[in-house]
Scaffold this motif. Structure first.
Motif, PDB file in Angstrom:
ATOM      1  N   VAL A 188      -2.600  11.800  -2.369  1.00  0.00           N
ATOM      2  CA  VAL A 188      -3.012  11.929  -3.765  1.00  0.00           C
ATOM      3  C   VAL A 188      -4.456  11.474  -3.943  1.00  0.00           C
ATOM      4  N   ASP A 189      -4.843  10.407  -3.249  1.00  0.00           N
ATOM      5  CA  ASP A 189      -6.239   9.967  -3.291  1.00  0.00           C
ATOM      6  C   ASP A 189      -7.161  11.082  -2.803  1.00  0.00           C
ATOM      7  N   ALA A 190      -6.762  11.734  -1.715  1.00  0.00           N
ATOM      8  CA  ALA A 190      -7.579  12.828  -1.164  1.00  0.00           C
ATOM      9  C   ALA A 190      -7.671  13.983  -2.153  1.00  0.00           C
ATOM     10  N   ILE A 221     -13.810   7.138 -10.304  1.00  0.00           N
ATOM     11  CA  ILE A 221     -14.968   6.890 -11.160  1.00  0.00           C
ATOM     12  C   ILE A 221     -16.139   7.640 -10.543  1.00  0.00           C
ATOM     13  N   ASP A 222     -16.589   8.683 -11.226  1.00  0.00           N
ATOM     14  CA  ASP A 222     -17.651   9.548 -10.705  1.00  0.00           C
ATOM     15  C   ASP A 222     -17.333  10.035  -9.297  1.00  0.00           C
ATOM     16  N   GLY A 223     -16.087  10.385  -9.079  1.00  0.00           N
ATOM     17  CA  GLY A 223     -15.676  10.954  -7.805  1.00  0.00           C
ATOM     18  C   GLY A 223     -15.327   9.946  -6.730  1.00  0.00           C
ATOM     19  N   GLN A 224     -15.545   8.654  -7.002  1.00  0.00           N
ATOM     20  CA  GLN A 224     -15.232   7.616  -6.028  1.00  0.00           C
ATOM     21  C   GLN A 224     -13.901   6.963  -6.385  1.00  0.00           C
ATOM     22  N   LEU A 225     -13.072   6.703  -5.384  1.00  0.00           N
ATOM     23  CA  LEU A 225     -11.788   6.060  -5.636  1.00  0.00           C
ATOM     24  C   LEU A 225     -11.972   4.654  -6.184  1.00  0.00           C
ATOM     25  N   ARG A 232      -2.311  -0.335  -3.218  1.00  0.00           N
ATOM     26  CA  ARG A 232      -1.088   0.177  -3.834  1.00  0.00           C
ATOM     27  C   ARG A 232      -1.352   0.876  -5.165  1.00  0.00           C
ATOM     28  N   ALA A 233      -2.595   1.046  -5.522  1.00  0.00           N
ATOM     29  CA  ALA A 233      -2.916   1.679  -6.802  1.00  0.00           C
ATOM     30  C   ALA A 233      -2.377   3.105  -6.834  1.00  0.00           C
ATOM     31  N   GLY A 234      -1.741   3.469  -7.936  1.00  0.00           N
ATOM     32  CA  GLY A 234      -1.265   4.836  -8.118  1.00  0.00           C
ATOM     33  C   GLY A 234       0.156   5.080  -7.658  1.00  0.00           C
ATOM     34  N   GLU A 235       0.835   4.064  -7.151  1.00  0.00           N
ATOM     35  CA  GLU A 235       2.217   4.254  -6.685  1.00  0.00           C
ATOM     36  C   GLU A 235       3.172   4.182  -7.882  1.00  0.00           C
ATOM     37  N   ILE A 236       3.191   5.262  -8.656  1.00  0.00           N
ATOM     38  CA  ILE A 236       3.964   5.279  -9.895  1.00  0.00           C
ATOM     39  C   ILE A 236       5.298   6.001  -9.762  1.00  0.00           C
TER      40      ILE A 236
END
Length: 388
Positions: A188-190, A221-225, A232-236
């Protein structure tokens, strides 16, 4: 590599920083950048700019092209990205198959290999495919990235429910076979990076939500993660959003998780896989009861609303195979989330652009890691977009 700064080597660090600046200008120059242009843009002397260009040419990162238009004096020679040597390997690893693509520095793919496997044969077949690439392209490989579902610190797969992996030192294993640095990235990050890097205007502060067999999110933020301190950010996907009789059993063993209501498997059934094309997904969607789709949209809307109140993003982008459900699904999400809780503001929700080469997100991370530069929207517009 240009991004391997040594804080104890001040002069070398400054030199590498200037090389990155010069290289980025060539990346964005669309084949018309010149030595004089680099000197003007950086404030460096003409001699220093020429020295940087010479080193980048020797490193086979850029090449000289045609002469630029005359401005009254001797015509300057243009500079372009050297797409004839260095390669980036991007491995998109999924539960039942993997896509291995080799990209040249201007982001074009020159070789794509797909392998299918079972849970039992996955490690063996991945190792064999990677070893074959090392034999075919080893001398040209610059860096590699492996994209996968699950959490990772860039070196280990911390946990992947879909792959059945926990605390797997995958980067070390792949580096031993390839002989180049390897980084790991959550899928998802990719995808969030790929959505952002191909835009001409800065995308700002964005919440990206992927919906497929699993559900995950990323903030850019401006294309940067913008990762969390524990990766663990985004593990919803396994946060409980439904309760009581509505709470369905989730594959994790609990009830009421977001994935149990809003994943593509929850909405379309067990026949769905992430490897399906958009046409196949559309056929499945036509046979599904509208009530099930509405339930999935409602659960997602609750999550989007809460996340938006916490993060205050400029927009929410929904990506992944869910795009095949069309505007009817997104309209339901918008309707459910379209109320102003006290102190909040309305946040636009849209689908991801789609059609992006599946190698671009992880490829961009690898490129940044090795050389400290980014592809431009103009470069990416020329890449294959068939998602094969």
């Amino acid at each position: 590599m240009l991004n391997s700064d040594d804080v104890l080597d001040t002069q070398g660090s400054v030199r590498r920083a200037n090389l990155r600046r010069a290289l980025q200008l060539v990346f964005r120059g669309r084949g018309v950048q010149t030595r004089a242009g680099i000197a003007r843009a950086t404030g460096l002397t003409a001699a220093t700019a020429s020295s940087l260009v010479a080193e980048l040419i020797d490193s086979r990162l850029i090449v000289e092209g045609a002469q630029a238009a005359s401005t009254g004096g001797k015509r300057a020679t243009t500079l372009s990205v050297d797409a004839a040597h260095h390669l980036i390997l991007v491995m998109v690893i999924r539960p039942t198959d993997a896509r291995l693509a080799l990209l040249v520095l201007d982001s074009a793919e020159i070789d794509v290999r797909t392998i299918a496997y079972s849970a039992e044969s996955r490690d063996r077949k991945l190792d064999e495919a990677v070893q074959a690439i090392a034999v075919d392209y080893g001398e040209r490989l610059l860096v590699a990235a492996a994209q996968l579902p699950g959490t990772t610190d860039g070196r280990k797969v911390l946990e992947s429910v879909q792959l059945g992996w926990s605390d797997v030192p995958l980067a070390d294993r792949l580096e031993a076979a390839l002989g180049v640095p390897v980084l790991l990235v959550n899928d998802v990050d990719a995808e969030a990076i790929a959505e952002a890097v191909g835009e001409v205007q800065s995308p700002g502060y964005r919440l990206f939500v992927h919906i497929g067999v699993g559900i995950g999110a990323a903030v850019t933020i401006d294309g940067q993660l913008a990762p969390g301190p524990r990766d663990r950010a985004g593990e919803i996907g396994h946060v409980q959003v439904e309760f009581g009789e509505q709470a369905r059993l989730c594959r994790c063993g609990r009830r009421g998780c977001l994935e149990s209501a809003s994943s593509m498997t929850a909405m379309l059934g067990e026949d769905f896989t992430d490897a399906m094309g958009e046409g196949e997904v559309t056929v499945l969607a036509r046979a599904v009861d509208d009530v099930i789709i509405a339930e999935g949209a409602r659960a997602l809307a609750r999550t989007v609303k809460l996340a938006s109140a916490l993060l205050d993003p400029t927009e929410v982008v929904v990506g992944g195979p869910v795009r095949a459900l069309g505007e009817r699904f997104l309209d339901l999400v918008r309707e459910e989330a379209d109320y102003l809780a006290t102190g909040t503001t309305s946040v636009p929700v849209r689908y991801a652009r789609g059609g992006t080469n599946p190698s671009i997100g992880a490829g961009q991370l690898a490129l940044s890691s090795a050389l400290g530069v980014q592809w431009s929207a103009e470069q990416l517009s020329g890449t294959g977009a068939d998602g094969s």
